[in-house]
Structure formats: structure tokens, C-alpha cells
Write an enzyme that holds these catalytic residues in place. Structure first.
Site, PDB file in Angstrom:
ATOM      1  N   LYS A 140      50.870 127.141  -8.291  1.00 57.59           N
ATOM      2  CA  LYS A 140      49.711 127.278  -9.185  1.00 57.59           C
ATOM      3  C   LYS A 140      50.046 128.167 -10.398  1.00 57.59           C
ATOM      4  CE  LYS A 140      46.671 124.797  -7.000  1.00 57.59           C
ATOM      5  NZ  LYS A 140      46.116 123.583  -7.639  1.00 57.59           N
TER       6      LYS A 140
ATOM      7  N   HIS B 222      39.748 125.284   5.282  1.00 58.90           N
ATOM      8  CA  HIS B 222      39.403 126.666   4.954  1.00 58.90           C
ATOM      9  C   HIS B 222      38.384 127.180   5.972  1.00 58.90           C
ATOM     10  CE1 HIS B 222      40.944 125.395   0.919  1.00 58.90           C
ATOM     11  NE2 HIS B 222      41.517 126.572   1.035  1.00 58.90           N
TER      12      HIS B 222
ATOM     13  N   TYR C 295      52.107 128.044  -2.275  1.00 56.29           N
ATOM     14  CA  TYR C 295      51.016 127.412  -3.039  1.00 56.29           C
ATOM     15  C   TYR C 295      50.744 128.224  -4.308  1.00 56.29           C
ATOM     16  CZ  TYR C 295      45.977 126.048  -3.510  1.00 56.29           C
ATOM     17  OH  TYR C 295      44.740 125.628  -3.932  1.00 56.29           O
TER      18      TYR C 295
ATOM     19  N   SER D 118      43.922 128.694  -8.466  1.00 58.02           N
ATOM     20  CA  SER D 118      43.199 129.273  -7.330  1.00 58.02           C
ATOM     21  C   SER D 118      43.293 130.791  -7.417  1.00 58.02           C
ATOM     22  CB  SER D 118      43.858 128.799  -6.044  1.00 58.02           C
ATOM     23  OG  SER D 118      43.514 129.649  -4.983  1.00 58.02           O
ATOM     24  N   SER D 119      42.330 131.475  -6.801  1.00 57.12           N
ATOM     25  CA  SER D 119      42.359 132.942  -6.798  1.00 57.12           C
ATOM     26  C   SER D 119      43.562 133.494  -6.033  1.00 57.12           C
ATOM     27  CB  SER D 119      41.055 133.500  -6.203  1.00 57.12           C
ATOM     28  OG  SER D 119      40.856 132.992  -4.906  1.00 57.12           O
ATOM     29  N   CYS D 120      44.254 132.655  -5.258  1.00 53.02           N
ATOM     30  CA  CYS D 120      45.413 133.161  -4.513  1.00 53.02           C
ATOM     31  C   CYS D 120      46.632 133.378  -5.412  1.00 53.02           C
ATOM     32  CB  CYS D 120      45.758 132.272  -3.340  1.00 53.02           C
ATOM     33  SG  CYS D 120      46.543 130.768  -3.841  1.00 53.02           S
TER      34      CYS D 120
HETATM   35  N1  LIG Z   1      38.980 124.134  -1.807  1.00 48.84           N
HETATM   36  C1  LIG Z   1      39.039 125.377  -2.275  1.00 48.84           C
HETATM   37  O1  LIG Z   1      38.503 126.334  -1.673  1.00 48.84           O
HETATM   38  C2  LIG Z   1      39.752 125.650  -3.566  1.00 48.84           C
HETATM   39  C3  LIG Z   1      40.371 124.649  -4.303  1.00 48.84           C
HETATM   40  N2  LIG Z   1      40.995 124.973  -5.494  1.00 48.84           N
HETATM   41  C4  LIG Z   1      41.692 123.967  -6.296  1.00 48.84           C
HETATM   42  O2  LIG Z   1      40.818 122.916  -6.651  1.00 48.84           O
HETATM   43  C5  LIG Z   1      41.523 121.674  -6.712  1.00 48.84           C
HETATM   44  C6  LIG Z   1      40.842 120.654  -5.826  1.00 48.84           C
HETATM   45  O3  LIG Z   1      40.843 121.114  -4.478  1.00 48.84           O
HETATM   46  P1  LIG Z   1      39.962 120.386  -3.352  1.00 48.84           P
HETATM   47  O4  LIG Z   1      39.016 119.455  -3.987  1.00 48.84           O
HETATM   48  O5  LIG Z   1      39.493 121.454  -2.454  1.00 48.84           O
HETATM   49  O6  LIG Z   1      41.068 119.549  -2.561  1.00 48.84           O
HETATM   50  P2  LIG Z   1      40.865 118.274  -1.627  1.00 48.84           P
HETATM   51  O7  LIG Z   1      41.930 118.338  -0.603  1.00 48.84           O
HETATM   52  O8  LIG Z   1      39.458 118.159  -1.189  1.00 48.84           O
HETATM   53  O9  LIG Z   1      41.147 117.050  -2.613  1.00 48.84           O
HETATM   54  C7  LIG Z   1      42.428 116.863  -3.138  1.00 48.84           C
HETATM   55  C8  LIG Z   1      42.472 115.535  -3.854  1.00 48.84           C
HETATM   56  O10 LIG Z   1      43.811 115.365  -4.335  1.00 48.84           O
HETATM   57  C9  LIG Z   1      44.207 114.040  -4.112  1.00 48.84           C
HETATM   58  N3  LIG Z   1      45.651 114.019  -3.894  1.00 48.84           N
HETATM   59  C10 LIG Z   1      46.386 114.829  -3.084  1.00 48.84           C
HETATM   60  N4  LIG Z   1      47.674 114.492  -3.149  1.00 48.84           N
HETATM   61  C11 LIG Z   1      47.764 113.459  -4.023  1.00 48.84           C
HETATM   62  C12 LIG Z   1      48.837 112.672  -4.507  1.00 48.84           C
HETATM   63  N5  LIG Z   1      50.122 112.879  -4.119  1.00 48.84           N
HETATM   64  N6  LIG Z   1      48.554 111.678  -5.373  1.00 48.84           N
HETATM   65  C13 LIG Z   1      47.290 111.445  -5.773  1.00 48.84           C
HETATM   66  N7  LIG Z   1      46.235 112.146  -5.363  1.00 48.84           N
HETATM   67  C14 LIG Z   1      46.482 113.149  -4.492  1.00 48.84           C
HETATM   68  C15 LIG Z   1      43.457 113.561  -2.900  1.00 48.84           C
HETATM   69  O11 LIG Z   1      43.322 112.155  -3.024  1.00 48.84           O
HETATM   70  P3  LIG Z   1      42.727 111.146  -1.885  1.00 48.84           P
HETATM   71  O12 LIG Z   1      41.308 111.597  -1.646  1.00 48.84           O
HETATM   72  O13 LIG Z   1      42.784 109.808  -2.462  1.00 48.84           O
HETATM   73  O14 LIG Z   1      43.581 111.381  -0.686  1.00 48.84           O
HETATM   74  C16 LIG Z   1      42.150 114.320  -3.017  1.00 48.84           C
HETATM   75  O15 LIG Z   1      41.189 113.540  -3.700  1.00 48.84           O
HETATM   76  C17 LIG Z   1      42.963 121.980  -6.308  1.00 48.84           C
HETATM   77  O16 LIG Z   1      43.751 122.174  -7.444  1.00 48.84           O
HETATM   78  C18 LIG Z   1      42.830 123.284  -5.546  1.00 48.84           C
HETATM   79  O17 LIG Z   1      44.002 124.026  -5.619  1.00 48.84           O
HETATM   80  C19 LIG Z   1      41.013 126.263  -5.970  1.00 48.84           C
HETATM   81  C20 LIG Z   1      40.418 127.268  -5.276  1.00 48.84           C
HETATM   82  C21 LIG Z   1      39.748 127.052  -4.017  1.00 48.84           C
HETATM   83  C1  LIG Z   2      41.089 129.225  -1.346  1.00 44.97           C
HETATM   84  C2  LIG Z   2      42.273 129.923  -0.743  1.00 44.97           C
HETATM   85  O1  LIG Z   2      42.302 129.699   0.660  1.00 44.97           O
HETATM   86  C3  LIG Z   2      43.405 130.227   1.377  1.00 44.97           C
HETATM   87  O2  LIG Z   2      43.276 131.600   1.538  1.00 44.97           O
HETATM   88  P1  LIG Z   2      42.197 132.291   2.452  1.00 44.97           P
HETATM   89  O3  LIG Z   2      41.094 132.770   1.606  1.00 44.97           O
HETATM   90  O4  LIG Z   2      42.862 133.306   3.295  1.00 44.97           O
HETATM   91  O5  LIG Z   2      41.700 131.051   3.308  1.00 44.97           O
HETATM   92  P2  LIG Z   2      40.950 130.632   4.614  1.00 44.97           P
HETATM   93  O6  LIG Z   2      39.644 130.103   4.201  1.00 44.97           O
HETATM   94  O7  LIG Z   2      41.806 129.721   5.412  1.00 44.97           O
HETATM   95  O8  LIG Z   2      40.735 131.966   5.490  1.00 44.97           O
HETATM   96  C4  LIG Z   2      39.912 133.022   5.085  1.00 44.97           C
HETATM   97  C5  LIG Z   2      39.813 134.055   6.185  1.00 44.97           C
HETATM   98  O9  LIG Z   2      39.021 133.505   7.251  1.00 44.97           O
HETATM   99  C6  LIG Z   2      39.661 133.726   8.507  1.00 44.97           C
HETATM  100  N1  LIG Z   2      39.236 132.694   9.462  1.00 44.97           N
HETATM  101  C7  LIG Z   2      38.478 132.948  10.580  1.00 44.97           C
HETATM  102  N2  LIG Z   2      38.288 131.830  11.274  1.00 44.97           N
HETATM  103  C8  LIG Z   2      38.908 130.832  10.567  1.00 44.97           C
HETATM  104  C9  LIG Z   2      39.037 129.446  10.806  1.00 44.97           C
HETATM  105  O10 LIG Z   2      38.542 128.872  11.765  1.00 44.97           O
HETATM  106  N3  LIG Z   2      39.712 128.731   9.842  1.00 44.97           N
HETATM  107  C10 LIG Z   2      40.274 129.327   8.741  1.00 44.97           C
HETATM  108  N4  LIG Z   2      40.926 128.561   7.853  1.00 44.97           N
HETATM  109  N5  LIG Z   2      40.194 130.667   8.523  1.00 44.97           N
HETATM  110  C11 LIG Z   2      39.508 131.389   9.436  1.00 44.97           C
HETATM  111  C12 LIG Z   2      41.136 133.712   8.155  1.00 44.97           C
HETATM  112  O11 LIG Z   2      41.915 134.305   9.162  1.00 44.97           O
HETATM  113  C13 LIG Z   2      41.123 134.483   6.829  1.00 44.97           C
HETATM  114  O12 LIG Z   2      41.058 135.864   7.092  1.00 44.97           O
HETATM  115  C14 LIG Z   2      44.740 130.065   0.729  1.00 44.97           C
HETATM  116  O13 LIG Z   2      45.621 129.701   1.765  1.00 44.97           O
HETATM  117  C15 LIG Z   2      44.711 129.224  -0.457  1.00 44.97           C
HETATM  118  O14 LIG Z   2      44.648 127.881  -0.045  1.00 44.97           O
HETATM  119  C16 LIG Z   2      43.553 129.465  -1.354  1.00 44.97           C
HETATM  120  O15 LIG Z   2      43.661 129.323  -2.539  1.00 44.97           O
END
Ligand SMILES: NC(=O)C1=CN([C@@H]2O[C@H](COP(=O)(O)OP(=O)(O)OC[C@H]3O[C@@H](n4cnc5c(N)ncnc54)[C@H](OP(=O)(O)O)[C@@H]3O)[C@@H](O)[C@H]2O)C=CC1
Ligand SMILES: C[C@H]1O[C@H](OP(=O)(O)OP(=O)(O)OC[C@H]2O[C@@H](n3cnc4c(=O)[nH]c(N)nc43)[C@H](O)[C@@H]2O)[C@@H](O)[C@@H](O)C1=O
Length: 323
Positions: A152, A191, A148, A119-121
């Protein structure tokens, strides 16, 4: 261990591919993309069927399935509130899942290539902008998601170590903030983009006059549609075998205020935005330098506005009654 032929991946439509986390935002998009390209031998397990934190279960699964490719998108994922509230889960579960999967995929002997998603974090809170891959580990992390991020970063380093020691073809991609179908629309743990989409929708339906948005609205974020990310992940599987991780972003950034206004308009909420300064802003700016991926020949296609319209349609048809 078989060596990786760059041109081969896209011609191997019968290759056994394990998509870990196939029901999530990213995994479901990768599954759609693989099927659309004609890959048909996918291995899929839900969390209930295979808990990836259980090392011996993961080892047995790999020994019996013997996949050729592994796309690791299973993880504990959430927004700024979830990351700050459950730090133990974010570090422990992610370390366990990625360690078990990477090691078992290598040891089972069949896996030609694995891609790990970070992730970009992972980058420092005050990294140079746009953030190059080389900014990793150059200064302190953003405190709201350091647990987190540390997991990563360990994943990237583990992939590099296995590549160096064993000559195994394992790569890492670092996506920016993602959104799209099958996102998590939970009111607190999601998010920002799905969280606000739901809040604006519910305010529109209940005829509320105001919606509360967290923080100051000034942080900048780069958003990428998950279908673009899925395309990039498969592109990297077919075209990249380097040691260093690769950034995957859209190259476009917006302030949270601009994002909120855009979602408000797409949803059709007519009321006011109220900013809640007691909620954290997180990283002030997080625009990635995507030039490495661009040089390889990939760029994003879906604009934020089009992506928002499609995601809201998906939400209305599929997730509007989600708890
Ligand atoms: N969402 C975002 O904005 C971003 C995501 N990423 C990365 O991309 C990847 C996917 O993220 P995303 O699709 O958003 O996440 P989701 O939460 O949407 O999906 C996560 C998946 O992981 C599975 N999972 C979680 N815990 C377990 C476990 N203990 N055993 C088996 N399966 C498990 C879940 O399974 P089930 O559905 O069966 O519960 C689910 O299908 C991650 O590595 C994340 O860090 C990176 C940057 C940004
Ligand atoms: C993908 C990245 O996502 C996470 O980082 P982040 O970019 O800070 O994620 P975020 O989407 O939750 O927030 C973005 C911004 O938005 C604002 N904000 C306003 N209103 C809401 C609101 O209602 N919900 C949330 N969640 N944020 C809000 C919030 O305060 C912040 O300023 C990492 O923890 C990590 O998981 C990671 O890798």
C-alpha cells in the site's frame, strides 16, 4: 493529458467511470453511491472477467474501454490472521494489481483522475495518536500486516511519482477499518467485525454458552461504515487534487472488548466471551487524525451502533448461509 477541473466531477454524470473491485465491500458501496447520484456510465469487471494481476490483459482493457475516472478498490484484503498466513499473496497480488491499473490508466490517455485506496495499516506500529498523514515512514510497521502495508505504501508513492513526473491527477485515500454490506464474513480470514458478527450469530442459533474472541480485547480500533467511505471517496474525487494521501476515518475509537460487547448485544447472543491470548493483538492503537479531510469539508455520519444494526440485518438477509 486533460487537466482536472475540481467542480466538474459531480456534473459529469455521463463520464465513464471504472470501479475496480465493484463486488467487494468498498467497490459495491461506491457503485451504489455513484448510481444514487445519477452516474450511469460505469465500467465493471469481475475478477473472473479481468484478472488485474495480468499486465497485458489490464493494458488491453484500458485501451479498449478508455475510462475518464478510475476508482481502484480491487485488492487482496483480509484480517490479522489472513495477513499473517498469506504474506506472499498480500505483497505480490497487491503490488501487481495497483501497478498494472495505475500505469495502464495513465498510459491509455483518457483517464482524467484516479483514486487509489490504501489502508491505515501503512502507519508505524507506534505512530503518534491520532495518526497524522505525516507519520508515514517514520518508524517500523506492525509485523502482522507489514507485507500488505509495504504494498500500500508503494501504491501511495507510485501515485505521487506519476503526479510529479507526468502532472497526472492521481490521489490516494487511506481508510480506517471498514465494515458494512458485502463484507467478508469468513470465520478465519475476515476482519474482526464481520468475523465476530458471524460467530455470535452462529452461537445464538446453536444455543452455545461461550464464544471465543481473539487476543486480549485491549487494542483500540476506529471503525467507519463503508457507505461513509464511499461518500468520502467521491468527495475527494470532486474536491482534492493534492500530492499527499488523505486519511478517512470516523474519528471514534473503541476497544476490541467494547466492540465485541456491542456486536453481542446487536446479535442477541446471551452467553459468555472467552478471550484467546494465543491470538495476536496486532497494532495496539490505530486512530487516525482526520483533520485534513475535515478541513476540506467532509465528516462521517453513520454511528457504529446504527452501522452494526444495519450490517447484521444485511447479513441475515444475504450472507447467513455463506461458507
Ligand atoms: N475492508 C477494510 O476494512 C479496509 C479496506 N481497505 C481497502 O479498500 C479496498 C477495498 O477493500 P474491500 O472492499 O474490503 O475488499 P474486498 O475483498 O471486499 O473486495 C476486493 C475486490 O477486489 C477484487 N479483486 C481481488 N483480486 C483481484 C484480481 N486479481 N483481479 C481483479 N479483481 C480482483 C475482487 O473481485 P471479485 O469480487 O470479482 O472476486 C473484489 O471485488 C482495498 O484497497 C483495501 O485495501 C482499506 C482499509 C480497510
Ligand atoms: C483494516 C486493517 O485490518 C487488519 O488489521 P487489524 O485492524 O489488526 O485487523 P482485524 O480486524 O483482523 O483485527 C482487529 C483486532 O481484533 C482482534 N480480533 C478478535 N477477535 C477476532 C476475530 O474473530 N477475527 C479477527 N480478524 N480479529 C479478531 C484481533 O486480534 C485484533 O486485535 C490488517 O491486517 C490490515 O488488513 C488492515 O488494513
Amino acid at each position: 493529458m486533460a487537466s482536472f477541473d475540481k467542480a466538474a466531477f459531480f456534473n459529469e454524470k455521463s463520464a465513464k467511470i471504472y470501479v475496480a473491485g465493484h463486488r467487494g465491500l468498498v467497490g459495491s458501496a461506491i457503485q451504489r453511491k455513484l448510481l444514487s447520484l445519477g452516474f450511469h456510465n460505469l465500467v465493471l469487471r469481475t475478477h473472473d472477467e479481468l484478472d488485474l494481476t495480468r499486465q497485458s490483459d489490464v493494458e488491453s482493457f484500458f485501451r479498449s474501454e478508455l475510462p475518464s475516472y478510475v476508482i481502484l478498490c480491487a485488492a487482496k484484503v483480509g484480517g490479522i490472521h489472513a495477513n499473517s498466513t498469506y504474506p506472499a499473496d498480500f505483497i505480490a497480488v497487491n503490488l501487481q494489481i495497483q501497478t498494472n491499473v495505475i500505469d495502464a490508466a495513465y498510459r491509455c490517455g483518457s483517464t482524467k483522475k484516479l483514486i487509489f485506496l490504501g489502508s491505515s495499516c501503512i502507519y508505524p506500529k507506534h505512530a503518534p495518536q491520532p495518526i497524522p498523514e505525516s507519520a508515514l515512514l517514520t518508524s517500523p510497521l506492525e509485523p502482522t500486516n507489514e507485507w500488505y502495508a509495504i504494498a500500500k505504501i508503494s501504491g501511495i508513492k507510485m501515485c505521487q511519482a506519476y503526479k510529479i513526473q507526468y502532472g497526472w491527477d492521481v490521489i490516494s485515500a487511506m481508510p480506517t477499518n471498514l465494515y458494512g454490506p458485502f463484507d467478508n464474513f469468513h470465520p478465519q480470514n475476515s476482519h474482526v467485525l464481520p468475523g465476530l458478527m458471524r460467530r455470535f450469530h452462529e452461537a445464538k442459533i446453536s444455543d452455545a454458552k461461550e464464544v471465543v474472541v481473539w487476543g486480549s480485547g485491549s487494542p483500540l480500533r476506529e471503525f467507519l461504515h463503508v457507505d461513509d467511505l464511499a461518500d468520502a471517496v467521491l468527495f475527494l474525487l470532486g474536491n482534492y487534487d493534492g500530492l499527499e494521501h488523505v486519511n478517512v476515518g470516523s474519528g471514534k475509537e473503541v476497544t476490541i472488548k467494547e466492540l465485541a460487547e456491542m456486536i453481542k448485544e446487536v446479535v442477541g447472543f446471551q452467553g459468555k466471551l472467552i478471550w484467546d491470548p494465543t491470538k495476536p493483538d496486532g497494532t495496539p492503537r490505530k486512530l487516525m487524525d482526520n483533520s485534513k479531510l475535515a478541513k476540506l469539508g467532509w465528516e462521517a455520519k453513520i454511528s457504529l451502533r446504527d452501522g452494526l444494526v444495519g450490517t447484521y440485518k444485511w447479513y441475515l438477509e444475504n450472507a447467513v448461509n455463506q461458507q
